[in-house]
Design a protein around this motif. Structure first.
Motif: not given
Lengths: 459, 206
Positions: B110-129
């Motif tokens: 899913f992460y790689d597919n997102a990159r190919k289609n301009g969907l940004a997936l910022p990864i944050v800590s559990s607390e930040s989420r």
């Protein structure tokens, strides 16, 4: 410098580093199906590109076809099936379509054809491509844009994963199968627990598995989030390479594809084989499983409010009560099939349970052999007659069928299925359908009892 | 040809979707997959969460409620995008107007597919989420912004750093076409092929 098996496989396929930090890796063999490839072919056409090496690809029909007959069940599915045939003709790619004696589920067909050998890198637009790790080959699933990329360049842009070793020490007990081993691993590590990792399975319980069992383990490693699963090669692997249609192409020189003895993994997990019991899933994620002798969890088993809420949601969807015993779960349907468990070995295990017994009244029981070759072999061994005598419906065509219900095998809203498949997601087998994952032998036992039951009670 | 698809900052309303393990079967149910094009997938996206059996909108689902029906950012539970490799899930999310998904970790394909289609997936800590889940629920209607270059999320006065690997970041900013870019390495691929072990030279029997 010691290396893991995974690192050796990546190093052997690295074409070059790329300026953005990724690397280009070479794909030895690529498999396509009818539903994740159409937009890749149209991408090639719109960019005016050719297929780099047509002979390194194989296409099969498996996801959308009906298994009751050789036809597509509707016009839209037929469009997908015909489209792949047409694309393969245009680009001179091997196509094992409906009616072809080699057709079947991609991950059943490939080993049966002898198209996987240790040391290979294999990609496919299907997440269960991790299956090939059973042969010491690096297999992983890709999206459609990447399918286009492989077609046009025979490579992929790739980031090296972290490595995890999962060791299953000690022998498993009677009645515990490869499916139970991998379901236990998923239960322990969690559904996303191996995201970003390539997982190598080791330990005596893995060594003792035949190739079918090793494929089941590697197949479901993706349910941990693992992007690759691997098992080191040994005599069992070597024996499995002989006697297939493509075996002559690959002279196996007995080289070992194994991790160096002192190789360091980023993460290690150890599980005791003796402690694994036959498992069933009770929820809507593959890590929500319990032993067949246990009870569905209760809110009091969890501390965090988030976990309590997740439990509540899963139980509501599944129509189960907190604390209900696993064996009190009554089923409507029993399904044996899928790329996880529809090999000849799986059918033999199920047939042992069914022989001389009858499917419970009211249970619809279906078996879909994984490929045309598997079906013919099973029929020659007399397995078909055991299944049919017991009350199972024996499907004449191979395909993914009810594993993902992208065809006419769809469970109804609320229908409860004992299933030898890989995913118990909400809606996976049909909108509102309730899936319990388990081994093929456990599905057979449930079909006879009419409810989930301990296969170890069936002598 | 793929469109240029990303600015360096994504701004908009964020919707909380705290469920863990939202799989691609839930994001794009299979009945929408019987297609040979990338288009027409907006209606299928989260279909069983958005609509009931009769096709009526489920009023309780977050993306059916104001102001979140305008959301172009999702704040999601752990392991979002697990399961099947179907890129249709990402195509559908983009067609529904989703530009970014903020989470603690995503399934690899899913992460790689997102990159190919301009969907940004910022990864944050559990607390930040969890902070962002609360923010998007309570400060409904207030836009947040995601700066891809500085790798920072701004929600009101709150600043949250996120992880994103360099190649994904570059890809999002440039909106490049990976296939065409890779063909610039044609010589390197040919060179690699000449050294290929014969044993790996697959020739599938037709």
């Amino acid at each position: 410098m010691t290396r893991t098996l995974y690192d050796k496989l990546v190093d052997a396929h690295k074409v070059c580093d790329l300026p953005d930090g990724d690397m280009l890796i070479y794909v030895d063999f690529h498999i396509m199906n009818e539903y994740t490839s159409p937009q890749a072919f149209s991408g090639l056409e719109s960019k005016g590109l050719n297929v780099w090496r047509p002979e390194a690809h194989l296409s099969v029909i498996d996801h959308v076809n009906a298994t009751r007959s050789v036809e597509a069940h509707d016009a839209q599915s037929k469009l997908l099936i015909d489209n792949l045939g047409k694309n393969c003709t245009t680009h001179e790619i091997a196509f094992y379509g409906l009616g072809d004696p080699r057709q079947g589920i991609e991950h059943i067909v490939v080993p049966e054809q002898g198209l996987v050998v240790p040391g290979m890198l294999i990609a496919c637009g299907d997440s269960h491509t991790t299956t090939y790790g059973a042969f010491g080959a690096l297999g992983f699933g890709i999206g459609t844009s990447e399918v286009e990329h492989v077609l046009a360049t025979q490579t992929l842009r790739y980031k090296r994963m972290k490595t995890m070793r999962v060791t299953i020490n000690g022998d498993t007990t009677l009645g515990v199968t490869a499916k139970d081993i991998i379901m236990k691993v998923v239960q322990v590590i969690g559904a996303g627990g191996a995201n970003g990792f390539a997982v190598e399975f080791s330990g005596s319980a893995i060594r003792n598995l035949n190739m079918a069992g090793r494929m089941t383990v590697c197949n479901m490693a993706v349910e941990l989030g693992a992007r690759a699963a691997l098992i080191a090669t040994d005599e069992t692997t070597e024996k499995a390479l002989k006697g297939h249609p493509h075996s002559g192409q690959f002279e196996f020189k007995g080289e070992k594809w194994v991790s160096d003895p002192n190789a360091i993994f980023d993460h290690e997990v150890t599980i005791s084989g003796a402690d694994i019991e036959p498992l069933i899933t009770w929820g809507t994620s593959p890590d929500q499983s319990i032993s067949i002798t246990a009870h569905v969890p209760s809110a009091q088993d969890y501390v965090s409010p988030k976990a309590k809420k997740a439990l509540e949601r899963s139980l509501e969807y599944m129509g189960l009560d907190e604390g209900q015993s696993a064996q009190s779960i009554v089923i409507d349907t029993a399904f044996i099939g899928s790329c996880t468990n529809s090999r000849i070995e799986d059918l033999r295990e199920a047939a042992k349970i069914l022989d001389g017994r009858q499917v419970a009244k009211g249970v619809e029981a279906i078996v879909v052999p994984g490929s045309a070759m598997t079906r013919i072999k099973a029929e020659a061994e007399g397995l078909r007659s055991i299944f049919e005598t017991s009350g199972f419906e024996w499907r004449p065509e191979a395909g993914c069928s009810m594993c993902l219900a992208m065809n006419d095998d769809i469970a109804m809203d609320g229908e409860r299925v004992a299933s030898s498949t890989n995913r118990n997601f909400e809606g996976r087998q049909g909108r509102g359908a309730r899936t319990h994952l388990m081994s093929p032998a456990m599905v057979a036992a449930a079909a006879i009892a009419g409810h989930l039951v301990d296969v170890r009670n069936f002598k | 040809m793929k469109e240029k698809h990303m600015n360096t900052t994504i701004k908009g309303i964020a919707a909380p979707l705290p469920l863990a393990n939202v799989d691609t079967d839930v994001i794009m149910p299979k009945r929408f997959l019987i297609t040979i094009t990338r288009e027409g997938l907006a209606d299928g996206t989260f279909a069983d969460l958005r609509f009931d059996n009769t096709g009526q909108k489920r009023p309780e689902f977050i993306l059916n409620k104001a102001p979140w029906k305008q959301a172009n950012i999702l704040v999601v539970g752990d392991n979002f995008g697990c399961g099947s490799s179907r890129e249709h899930a990402v195509w559908g999310m983009r067609q529904l107007g989703i530009n970014a998904c903020i989470g603690t970790g995503f399934a690899g394909i899913f992460y790689d597919n997102a990159r190919k289609n301009g969907l940004a997936l910022p990864i944050v800590s559990s607390e930040s989420r969890d902070t962002l889940l609360e923010y998007s629920k309570n400060k409904s209607g207030e836009e947040i912004s995601i700066d891809i270059v500085s790798q920072t999320i701004k929600a009101g006065e709150i600043l949250i750093p996120f992880e994103m690997d360099t190649s994904t970041q570059t890809s999002l900013i440039r909106g490049r076409d990976d296939t065409l870019d890779t063909l610039e390495y044609t010589n390197a691929i040919h060179n690699f092929e000449t050294q290929l072990d014969d044993r790996m030279r697959v020739n599938v029997i037709k």
